[in-house]
Design an enzyme around this catalytic site. Sequence first.
Site, PDB file in Angstrom:
ATOM      1  N   ASP A 179       0.452  14.245   9.026  1.00 36.05           N
ATOM      2  CA  ASP A 179       0.138  13.499   7.698  1.00 36.05           C
ATOM      3  C   ASP A 179       0.157  14.638   6.849  1.00 36.05           C
ATOM      4  OD1 ASP A 179      -1.174  12.518   5.346  1.00 36.05           O
ATOM      5  OD2 ASP A 179      -1.742  10.918   6.796  1.00 36.05           O
ATOM      6  N   THR A 234       4.432  -0.738  12.468  1.00 35.89           N
ATOM      7  CA  THR A 234       3.873  -1.792  11.756  1.00 35.89           C
ATOM      8  C   THR A 234       3.801  -1.615  10.203  1.00 35.89           C
ATOM      9  OG1 THR A 234       1.918  -0.967  12.210  1.00 35.89           O
ATOM     10  CG2 THR A 234       2.586  -2.492  13.655  1.00 35.89           C
ATOM     11  N   SER A 235       4.829  -0.624   9.844  1.00 39.13           N
ATOM     12  CA  SER A 235       4.481   0.013   8.555  1.00 39.13           C
ATOM     13  C   SER A 235       5.752  -0.559   7.701  1.00 39.13           C
ATOM     14  CB  SER A 235       4.370   1.480   8.275  1.00 39.13           C
ATOM     15  OG  SER A 235       3.156   1.996   8.402  1.00 39.13           O
ATOM     16  N   ARG A 236       6.661   0.112   7.506  1.00 39.45           N
ATOM     17  CA  ARG A 236       7.907  -0.558   6.699  1.00 39.45           C
ATOM     18  C   ARG A 236       9.313  -0.063   7.528  1.00 39.45           C
ATOM     19  NH1 ARG A 236       4.577  -3.106   4.518  1.00 39.45           N
ATOM     20  NH2 ARG A 236       4.170  -3.235   2.533  1.00 39.45           N
ATOM     21  N   ASP A 260       7.227  -4.518  13.967  1.00 41.51           N
ATOM     22  CA  ASP A 260       6.824  -5.600  13.236  1.00 41.51           C
ATOM     23  C   ASP A 260       7.680  -5.674  11.847  1.00 41.51           C
ATOM     24  OD1 ASP A 260       4.763  -7.818  12.733  1.00 41.51           O
ATOM     25  OD2 ASP A 260       3.730  -6.557  11.299  1.00 41.51           O
ATOM     26  N   GLU A 265      14.696  -6.582   6.625  1.00 45.24           N
ATOM     27  CA  GLU A 265      13.993  -7.769   6.667  1.00 45.24           C
ATOM     28  C   GLU A 265      13.894  -8.975   5.600  1.00 45.24           C
ATOM     29  OE1 GLU A 265      10.093  -6.015   7.530  1.00 45.24           O
ATOM     30  OE2 GLU A 265       9.408  -7.252   5.877  1.00 45.24           O
ATOM     31  N   HIS A 297       6.923  -9.214  10.528  1.00 50.92           N
ATOM     32  CA  HIS A 297       5.907  -8.845   9.732  1.00 50.92           C
ATOM     33  C   HIS A 297       4.595  -9.735   9.755  1.00 50.92           C
ATOM     34  CE1 HIS A 297       6.111  -6.049   5.752  1.00 50.92           C
ATOM     35  NE2 HIS A 297       4.810  -6.140   6.231  1.00 50.92           N
TER      36      HIS A 297
HETATM   37  P1  NAI Z   1      -3.100   4.475   3.482  1.00 50.70           P
HETATM   38  O1  NAI Z   1      -2.577   4.740   2.275  1.00 50.70           O
HETATM   39  O2  NAI Z   1      -4.413   4.402   3.913  1.00 50.70           O
HETATM   40  O3  NAI Z   1      -2.367   5.458   4.375  1.00 50.70           O
HETATM   41  C1  NAI Z   1      -0.951   6.077   4.484  1.00 50.70           C
HETATM   42  C2  NAI Z   1      -1.226   7.459   4.796  1.00 50.70           C
HETATM   43  O4  NAI Z   1      -0.011   7.862   5.205  1.00 50.70           O
HETATM   44  C3  NAI Z   1      -1.845   8.171   4.158  1.00 50.70           C
HETATM   45  O5  NAI Z   1      -2.852   9.022   5.121  1.00 50.70           O
HETATM   46  C4  NAI Z   1      -0.871   9.328   3.484  1.00 50.70           C
HETATM   47  O6  NAI Z   1      -1.258  10.618   3.346  1.00 50.70           O
HETATM   48  C5  NAI Z   1       0.077   9.313   4.839  1.00 50.70           C
HETATM   49  N1  NAI Z   1       1.666   9.674   4.089  1.00 50.70           N
HETATM   50  C6  NAI Z   1       1.990   9.726   3.141  1.00 50.70           C
HETATM   51  N2  NAI Z   1       3.317  10.145   3.225  1.00 50.70           N
HETATM   52  C7  NAI Z   1       3.581  10.716   4.490  1.00 50.70           C
HETATM   53  C8  NAI Z   1       4.573  11.483   5.028  1.00 50.70           C
HETATM   54  N3  NAI Z   1       5.546  11.656   4.452  1.00 50.70           N
HETATM   55  N4  NAI Z   1       4.582  11.576   6.482  1.00 50.70           N
HETATM   56  C9  NAI Z   1       3.231  10.960   7.117  1.00 50.70           C
HETATM   57  N5  NAI Z   1       2.352  10.400   6.354  1.00 50.70           N
HETATM   58  C10 NAI Z   1       2.381  10.415   5.074  1.00 50.70           C
HETATM   59  O7  NAI Z   1      -2.316   2.976   4.141  1.00 50.70           O
HETATM   60  P2  NAI Z   1      -2.593   1.997   5.073  1.00 50.70           P
HETATM   61  O8  NAI Z   1      -3.588   1.003   4.540  1.00 50.70           O
HETATM   62  O9  NAI Z   1      -3.205   2.881   6.305  1.00 50.70           O
HETATM   63  O10 NAI Z   1      -1.128   1.508   5.383  1.00 50.70           O
HETATM   64  C11 NAI Z   1      -0.175   2.018   5.995  1.00 50.70           C
HETATM   65  C12 NAI Z   1       1.030   1.160   5.950  1.00 50.70           C
HETATM   66  O11 NAI Z   1       1.027   0.212   6.722  1.00 50.70           O
HETATM   67  C13 NAI Z   1       1.303   0.840   4.445  1.00 50.70           C
HETATM   68  O12 NAI Z   1       2.199   1.574   3.649  1.00 50.70           O
HETATM   69  C14 NAI Z   1       2.168  -0.360   4.660  1.00 50.70           C
HETATM   70  O13 NAI Z   1       3.730  -0.015   4.588  1.00 50.70           O
HETATM   71  C15 NAI Z   1       1.692  -0.915   5.901  1.00 50.70           C
HETATM   72  N6  NAI Z   1       1.133  -2.081   6.206  1.00 50.70           N
HETATM   73  C16 NAI Z   1       1.750  -3.212   6.893  1.00 50.70           C
HETATM   74  C17 NAI Z   1       1.255  -4.410   7.075  1.00 50.70           C
HETATM   75  C18 NAI Z   1       1.855  -5.562   8.056  1.00 50.70           C
HETATM   76  O14 NAI Z   1       1.287  -6.541   8.062  1.00 50.70           O
HETATM   77  N7  NAI Z   1       2.759  -4.928   8.910  1.00 50.70           N
HETATM   78  C19 NAI Z   1      -0.051  -4.694   6.617  1.00 50.70           C
HETATM   79  C20 NAI Z   1      -0.636  -3.594   5.626  1.00 50.70           C
HETATM   80  C21 NAI Z   1       0.064  -2.319   5.492  1.00 50.70           C
END
Ligand code: NAI
Length: 348
Positions: A179, A234-236, A260, A265, A297
């Site tokens: 990170d 599970t992110s994007r 996911d 998508e 998703h």
């Molecule tokens: P968050 O904002 O708490 O954490 C994201 C982390 O990624 C931060 O620590 C940030 O420093 C880090 N980051 C930024 N750029 C980066 C890089 N180049 N390389 C590695 N790490 C990097 O977000 P949270 O709540 O943990 O969510 C993470 C992701 O989960 C969201 O961005 C969203 O896309 C996804 N998500 C998916 C859901 C689903 O139903 N599948 C539901 C909710 C979120």
Amino acid sequence: MTNSTVDKPKVAFFDTNPYDRIWFDKLNDKYEFIYFDSKLNEQTARLVSGCRAVCAFVNDDINARTVGIMHKEGVEFLAMRCAGYSNVDFRAAQGKIKIARVPEYSPYAVAEHAMALLLVLNRKVHKAYIRTRDFNFSLTGLIGTDLHGKTAGIIGTGKIGRTFIDVCRGFGLNIIAYDPYPAPDSGIKYVGLDELFRTSDIISLHCPLTESTYHILSREAFDSMKKGVFILNTSRGALIDSSALLDALNDGTVRGAGLDVYEEESDIFFEDHSDKIVRDDVLSLLVSRPNVIITSHQAFLTDEALQNIAAVTLGNLDEFFEGKPLTHEVTYNPKSGGVKEHSTHVKK
Ligand code: NAI
């Protein structure tokens, strides 16, 4: 219709599914929600007529033209009922439409789903379920691997990434992470991406989709991975080059993939396409592989998360309509060309 109903501010609610309405209808008594099944995009944006606020979700296409039409129709506030916002043109919305989101609704929901994908893939529960329904009790082809003592490489150690790390520690996995903004005093061992790719038995993505993370799992990244790695996303979807993933599955670099999300998508997920031909060859090949599990998703989809999404979104609407500062506002940052998040945590 009573006078109080007439006076309620109207909010256009896009990409609505029955499960969205449960908590919104239960908790709402101030707004008239106009629910649309269709996604918000340039074609549907005119439906907002008469609404000062709009509620949208992850696969709505809120590009500059969508923003322009909504603004013309009198929309002043966009309440995203999700954490991610890579589908919104903040630059176009600047000075026209205020935007808030739900920064956190249940990191547990997403982290637990990531582990569910790993467990099903590794122990081939999906195959066993189908076999035993047909009274086939053979174990051939169902060998998994102990997770205990293996290494999980976590990309992104925000709320969900750290929750997933806690879950992994319960399984006796060793954790390494990458990170650019390490979590202070977390006890997490941070390494460079190269080392993470080289040494992880499981790689799980928990970072947002940005220009710098687009295809972070690229062909080159797959080439440098340990043979037999599990990939979890599970992110994007666009964090992974899906064609490169297919090749890595074909040559055995990737032992299994739990997805996911998928980079294309937006026109496919959340809908039933079972009576149509889905014209996406990469997705079709991924779906057909026994060592790929795709969910639509759904990682967020728990009672607790849905309740939090509704409660925080209604709070965002209240702040806007009462003229208060927006706790969870996201704005365009002209200096960086990116966005500024005005909050990261929700009180539960
Ligand atoms: P968050 O904002 O708490 O954490 C994201 C982390 O990624 C931060 O620590 C940030 O420093 C880090 N980051 C930024 N750029 C980066 C890089 N180049 N390389 C590695 N790490 C990097 O977000 P949270 O709540 O943990 O969510 C993470 C992701 O989960 C969201 O961005 C969203 O896309 C996804 N998500 C998916 C859901 C689903 O139903 N599948 C539901 C909710 C979120």
